[in-house]
Design a protein around this motif. Structure first.
Motif, PDB file in Angstrom:
ATOM      1  N   ASN A  91      18.596  17.484 -72.983  1.00  0.00           N
ATOM      2  CA  ASN A  91      19.324  16.449 -72.259  1.00  0.00           C
ATOM      3  C   ASN A  91      19.440  16.849 -70.797  1.00  0.00           C
ATOM      4  O   ASN A  91      19.590  18.027 -70.472  1.00  0.00           O
ATOM      5  CB  ASN A  91      20.717  16.246 -72.859  1.00  0.00           C
ATOM      6  CG  ASN A  91      21.488  15.157 -72.139  1.00  0.00           C
ATOM      7  OD1 ASN A  91      22.261  15.414 -71.226  1.00  0.00           O
ATOM      8  ND2 ASN A  91      21.263  13.918 -72.556  1.00  0.00           N
ATOM      9  N   SER A  92      19.374  15.871 -69.900  1.00  0.00           N
ATOM     10  CA  SER A  92      19.537  16.134 -68.476  1.00  0.00           C
ATOM     11  C   SER A  92      20.556  15.174 -67.892  1.00  0.00           C
ATOM     12  O   SER A  92      20.387  13.950 -67.963  1.00  0.00           O
ATOM     13  CB  SER A  92      18.196  15.971 -67.741  1.00  0.00           C
ATOM     14  OG  SER A  92      18.358  16.147 -66.345  1.00  0.00           O
ATOM     15  N   SER A  93      21.633  15.708 -67.329  1.00  0.00           N
ATOM     16  CA  SER A  93      22.667  14.902 -66.684  1.00  0.00           C
ATOM     17  C   SER A  93      22.865  15.396 -65.255  1.00  0.00           C
ATOM     18  O   SER A  93      22.779  16.602 -64.993  1.00  0.00           O
ATOM     19  CB  SER A  93      23.999  15.001 -67.446  1.00  0.00           C
ATOM     20  OG  SER A  93      23.853  14.548 -68.770  1.00  0.00           O
ATOM     21  N   TYR A  94      23.129  14.463 -64.347  1.00  0.00           N
ATOM     22  CA  TYR A  94      23.378  14.883 -62.972  1.00  0.00           C
ATOM     23  C   TYR A  94      24.367  13.948 -62.291  1.00  0.00           C
ATOM     24  O   TYR A  94      24.498  12.778 -62.644  1.00  0.00           O
ATOM     25  CB  TYR A  94      22.083  14.939 -62.159  1.00  0.00           C
ATOM     26  CG  TYR A  94      21.405  13.616 -61.942  1.00  0.00           C
ATOM     27  CD1 TYR A  94      21.777  12.784 -60.883  1.00  0.00           C
ATOM     28  CD2 TYR A  94      20.370  13.195 -62.766  1.00  0.00           C
ATOM     29  CE1 TYR A  94      21.157  11.562 -60.678  1.00  0.00           C
ATOM     30  CE2 TYR A  94      19.739  11.973 -62.566  1.00  0.00           C
ATOM     31  CZ  TYR A  94      20.138  11.174 -61.520  1.00  0.00           C
ATOM     32  OH  TYR A  94      19.524   9.960 -61.323  1.00  0.00           O
ATOM     33  N   LEU A  95      25.059  14.494 -61.315  1.00  0.00           N
ATOM     34  CA  LEU A  95      25.952  13.748 -60.438  1.00  0.00           C
ATOM     35  C   LEU A  95      25.512  14.012 -59.011  1.00  0.00           C
ATOM     36  O   LEU A  95      25.382  15.170 -58.595  1.00  0.00           O
ATOM     37  CB  LEU A  95      27.406  14.182 -60.631  1.00  0.00           C
ATOM     38  CG  LEU A  95      28.435  13.538 -59.688  1.00  0.00           C
ATOM     39  CD1 LEU A  95      28.521  12.037 -59.932  1.00  0.00           C
ATOM     40  CD2 LEU A  95      29.805  14.191 -59.867  1.00  0.00           C
ATOM     41  N   PHE A 115      22.959  19.473 -65.101  1.00  0.00           N
ATOM     42  CA  PHE A 115      23.227  20.252 -66.311  1.00  0.00           C
ATOM     43  C   PHE A 115      22.235  19.810 -67.375  1.00  0.00           C
ATOM     44  O   PHE A 115      22.181  18.625 -67.722  1.00  0.00           O
ATOM     45  CB  PHE A 115      24.672  20.039 -66.793  1.00  0.00           C
ATOM     46  CG  PHE A 115      25.010  20.836 -68.025  1.00  0.00           C
ATOM     47  CD1 PHE A 115      24.916  22.218 -68.023  1.00  0.00           C
ATOM     48  CD2 PHE A 115      25.414  20.191 -69.185  1.00  0.00           C
ATOM     49  CE1 PHE A 115      25.235  22.955 -69.155  1.00  0.00           C
ATOM     50  CE2 PHE A 115      25.734  20.923 -70.318  1.00  0.00           C
ATOM     51  CZ  PHE A 115      25.648  22.302 -70.302  1.00  0.00           C
ATOM     52  N   GLN A 116      21.444  20.764 -67.901  1.00  0.00           N
ATOM     53  CA  GLN A 116      20.369  20.446 -68.842  1.00  0.00           C
ATOM     54  C   GLN A 116      20.420  21.366 -70.064  1.00  0.00           C
ATOM     55  O   GLN A 116      19.758  22.408 -70.095  1.00  0.00           O
ATOM     56  CB  GLN A 116      19.002  20.565 -68.154  1.00  0.00           C
ATOM     57  CG  GLN A 116      18.788  19.587 -67.022  1.00  0.00           C
ATOM     58  CD  GLN A 116      17.414  19.707 -66.396  1.00  0.00           C
ATOM     59  OE1 GLN A 116      16.725  20.712 -66.555  1.00  0.00           O
ATOM     60  NE2 GLN A 116      17.001  18.683 -65.668  1.00  0.00           N
ATOM     61  N   ASN A 123      21.748  27.223 -74.640  1.00  0.00           N
ATOM     62  CA  ASN A 123      20.472  27.280 -73.945  1.00  0.00           C
ATOM     63  C   ASN A 123      20.462  26.129 -72.941  1.00  0.00           C
ATOM     64  O   ASN A 123      20.231  24.970 -73.303  1.00  0.00           O
ATOM     65  CB  ASN A 123      19.314  27.144 -74.949  1.00  0.00           C
ATOM     66  CG  ASN A 123      17.947  27.282 -74.284  1.00  0.00           C
ATOM     67  OD1 ASN A 123      17.693  26.750 -73.203  1.00  0.00           O
ATOM     68  ND2 ASN A 123      17.058  28.003 -74.943  1.00  0.00           N
ATOM     69  N   HIS A 124      20.746  26.430 -71.697  1.00  0.00           N
ATOM     70  CA  HIS A 124      20.901  25.367 -70.707  1.00  0.00           C
ATOM     71  C   HIS A 124      20.442  25.808 -69.329  1.00  0.00           C
ATOM     72  O   HIS A 124      20.262  26.998 -69.061  1.00  0.00           O
ATOM     73  CB  HIS A 124      22.365  24.905 -70.638  1.00  0.00           C
ATOM     74  CG  HIS A 124      23.316  25.990 -70.249  1.00  0.00           C
ATOM     75  ND1 HIS A 124      24.098  26.659 -71.161  1.00  0.00           N
ATOM     76  CD2 HIS A 124      23.618  26.530 -69.036  1.00  0.00           C
ATOM     77  CE1 HIS A 124      24.826  27.566 -70.543  1.00  0.00           C
ATOM     78  NE2 HIS A 124      24.559  27.500 -69.252  1.00  0.00           N
ATOM     79  N   ARG A 125      20.298  24.824 -68.475  1.00  0.00           N
ATOM     80  CA  ARG A 125      19.923  25.025 -67.081  1.00  0.00           C
ATOM     81  C   ARG A 125      20.962  24.339 -66.192  1.00  0.00           C
ATOM     82  O   ARG A 125      21.376  23.223 -66.481  1.00  0.00           O
ATOM     83  CB  ARG A 125      18.537  24.426 -66.797  1.00  0.00           C
ATOM     84  CG  ARG A 125      17.441  25.007 -67.664  1.00  0.00           C
ATOM     85  CD  ARG A 125      16.234  24.096 -67.702  1.00  0.00           C
ATOM     86  NE  ARG A 125      15.199  24.652 -68.564  1.00  0.00           N
ATOM     87  CZ  ARG A 125      14.215  25.452 -68.134  1.00  0.00           C
ATOM     88  NH1 ARG A 125      14.147  25.766 -66.861  1.00  0.00           N
ATOM     89  NH2 ARG A 125      13.327  25.933 -68.979  1.00  0.00           N
ATOM     90  N   ILE A 126      21.345  25.006 -65.132  1.00  0.00           N
ATOM     91  CA  ILE A 126      22.307  24.452 -64.171  1.00  0.00           C
ATOM     92  C   ILE A 126      21.709  24.588 -62.776  1.00  0.00           C
ATOM     93  O   ILE A 126      21.205  25.649 -62.396  1.00  0.00           O
ATOM     94  CB  ILE A 126      23.665  25.177 -64.227  1.00  0.00           C
ATOM     95  CG1 ILE A 126      24.306  25.030 -65.611  1.00  0.00           C
ATOM     96  CG2 ILE A 126      24.609  24.639 -63.157  1.00  0.00           C
ATOM     97  CD1 ILE A 126      25.559  25.854 -65.792  1.00  0.00           C
TER      98      ILE A 126
END
Length: 259
Positions: free
Chosen positions: A177-181, A200-201, A209-212
């Motif tokens: 999932n990929s969310s952004y503001l 935030f992914q 397990n994520h990417r910021i």
């Protein structure tokens, strides 16, 4: 003929960088690349930096290129967007950096608030744990605020990605999932444009397990054709596994010439 000359000239625009820190991450902020051009249907921005130094047979070769182009449909509701970059820093004995990035995106306006997006991406960076990353994504982009020079966007997408680890020949097939503001503020009195973005992914089945990625960008036109820009990126990749986590930051200042 005028378009061809403009294209050739823009390819050889030199981007002047004064400072950069650390390596590029496998996260790229597309928000900083978007072109807010209103009714202008076609835009092309590019730059090329080439440097070669040889001292008694010990050489350093540096090549860096960026291209971004955007095309809008006649009714201005559909946007086709392509960006790419290449970065190579090589000596006689090793490559300090060897990376490239390609991203193509389609944006369709549904209402004044909602837009549909679809995108594909391919990138490689030999200095990171994940040396190659390919992905396909679809999602929605929402304009949540637009008033007095302030723009705010919220986005959410599904991503299918294939990641490769060159050192171990491992491949990972993930659903992410990929969310952004994204917040943009234009100060008309001083002609200053500031954009801040937070991504935030996480994986759907393993949020650890994520990417910021966080980014701050400021840009100020100096003349009709030349702008000064400052950019700061900070990225964190947590694998929640035996793989080594990645952290990177980048600060850059430069000039952009628009033809």
């Amino acid at each position: 003929m005028k378009f061809i000359l403009r294209f050739i000239l823009s390819i050889f625009i030199v981007s002047i960088s004064f400072m950069s820190i650390s390596a590029n991450a496998q996260l790229v902020n597309i928000e900083s690349k978007r072109m807010h051009t209103d009714s202008l249907r076609f835009v092309l921005n590019s730059d090329l930096l080439f440097n070669y130094t040889d001292n008694n047979g010990e050489y350093i070769l540096q090549v860096k290129s960026n291209v971004a182009t955007q095309f809008k449909s006649k009714n201005l509701k559909s946007i086709y967007f392509l960006i790419g970059n290449l970065s190579l820093i090589r000596s006689k004995d090793e490559d300090f950096q060897n990376s490239y990035f390609l991203h193509a995106r389609f944006n369709q306006k549904i209402t004044d608030v909602v837009r549909f997006e679809a995108f594909v991406q391919n990138q490689s960076n030999e200095n990171l744990t994940i040396s190659d990353r390919n992905l396909l994504g679809v999602g929605l982009r929402l304009k949540i605020f637009d008033k007095s020079g302030t723009l705010a966007y919220l986005g959410n997408s599904y991503i299918y990605e294939i990641e490769s680890v060159a050192t171990t020949d491992q491949k990972f097939y993930n659903h992410r999932n990929s969310s952004y503001l994204s917040l943009n503020q234009n100060f008309k009195k001083v002609n200053l444009d500031i954009t801040g973005t937070l991504y935030f992914q996480p994986l759907y089945d393993n949020i650890s397990n994520h990417r910021i990625l966080s980014q701050f960008k400021a840009q100020m036109p100096l003349t009709k054709r030349i702008s000064f820009s400052a950019l700061y990126n900070y990225a964190v990749i947590n694998f929640n596994s035996d793989l080594e986590d990645n952290r990177s930051s980048n600060v850059s200042f430069g000039f952009t010439l628009d033809l």
